[in-house]
Motif scaffolding. Structure first.
Motif, short mmCIF file in Angstrom:
data_model
loop_
_atom_site.label_atom_id
_atom_site.label_comp_id
_atom_site.label_asym_id
_atom_site.label_seq_id
_atom_site.Cartn_x
_atom_site.Cartn_y
_atom_site.Cartn_z
N THR A 15 1.00 -1.33 0.06
CA THR A 15 -0.03 -0.31 -0.08
C THR A 15 0.98 0.84 -0.11
N LEU A 16 2.48 1.53 0.51
CA LEU A 16 2.99 2.59 0.45
C LEU A 16 3.58 2.34 0.04
N LEU A 17 4.36 1.77 -1.09
CA LEU A 17 4.69 1.49 -2.70
C LEU A 17 4.36 2.43 -3.77
N GLN A 22 1.83 6.52 -7.25
CA GLN A 22 1.02 7.40 -7.59
C GLN A 22 1.43 8.87 -7.36
N ALA A 23 1.79 9.29 -5.88
CA ALA A 23 1.89 10.84 -5.80
C ALA A 23 3.78 11.18 -6.52
N GLU A 24 4.61 10.31 -6.91
CA GLU A 24 5.33 10.43 -8.19
C GLU A 24 5.08 10.50 -9.49
N LEU A 25 4.15 10.02 -10.05
CA LEU A 25 3.21 10.49 -11.62
C LEU A 25 2.72 11.05 -11.55
N ASP A 87 14.27 3.11 -13.35
CA ASP A 87 12.74 5.36 -13.88
C ASP A 87 11.73 4.76 -14.61
N ILE A 88 10.73 4.93 -14.56
CA ILE A 88 9.69 4.97 -15.27
C ILE A 88 9.71 6.00 -16.05
N CYS A 89 9.86 6.37 -17.60
CA CYS A 89 9.60 7.03 -18.01
C CYS A 89 8.48 6.91 -19.63
N ALA A 90 8.26 7.85 -20.56
CA ALA A 90 7.65 8.28 -21.13
C ALA A 90 8.12 8.67 -22.56
N VAL A 91 8.37 7.67 -23.91
CA VAL A 91 8.97 7.87 -25.10
C VAL A 91 7.61 8.47 -25.69
N ALA A 92 8.12 9.72 -26.56
CA ALA A 92 7.00 10.70 -27.23
C ALA A 92 7.68 11.57 -28.12
N GLU A 93 7.50 11.71 -29.24
CA GLU A 93 7.74 12.57 -30.08
C GLU A 93 7.86 14.18 -29.79
#
Length: 142
Positions: A15-17, A22-25, A87-93
């Protein structure tokens, strides 16, 4: 000494994780919606002017996308950044300077998300979340 119930401990940790994720996102969403990509790059939170240097299938059928600097921009080593393995990331134009906020958001939605699996001086490798992914065209940012 009181004995700890493993099931309740594991549940509370999960739950804590989830709250931390959610806070980082939420923080990342706020930063990307309020700041230009160039500002994020100067802060070490993004990499601009990337192009796919290779694409292959990795462990579990995930698509591994290796991104390096666009040779037209200079190629070579990546600028200083804070991206690390895991690290969670996004790849976008990459949006152009005159793009409106709505157009930038639609570009981000068309992008794909993943996890950084390898960081080198000249490239970053990302394991994309979905098995079948269409990589955006043109200059990319991470």
């Amino acid at each position: 000494m009181k004995q700890t119930d493993i099931q309740s401990f594991a549940t509370s940790q999960l739950t804590l994780l989830d709250h931390e994720l959610q806070a980082e996102l939420a923080e990342t969403q706020l930063l990307t919606s309020t700041h230009a990509p160039t500002v994020l790059q100067r802060a070490g939170l993004a990499l601009l002017n990337l192009t796919p240097s290779s694409q292959r299938t990795g462990f579990g059928g995930k698509t591994l996308l290796e991104l390096g600097l666009d040779p037209a921009v200079g190629g070579g080593d990546l600028p200083e950044h804070g991206l690390r393995t895991g690290d969670i990331c996004a790849v976008a134009e990459q949006p152009k300077g005159a793009e409106r906020k709505k157009e930038r958001e639609s570009m981000e939605e068309r992008g794909c998300s993943g996890v950084v699996t390898r960081v080198q001086r000249e490239a970053v490798t990302v394991a994309l979340d979905k098995d079948e992914v269409e990589v955006p065209r043109g200059k990319l940012w991470l």
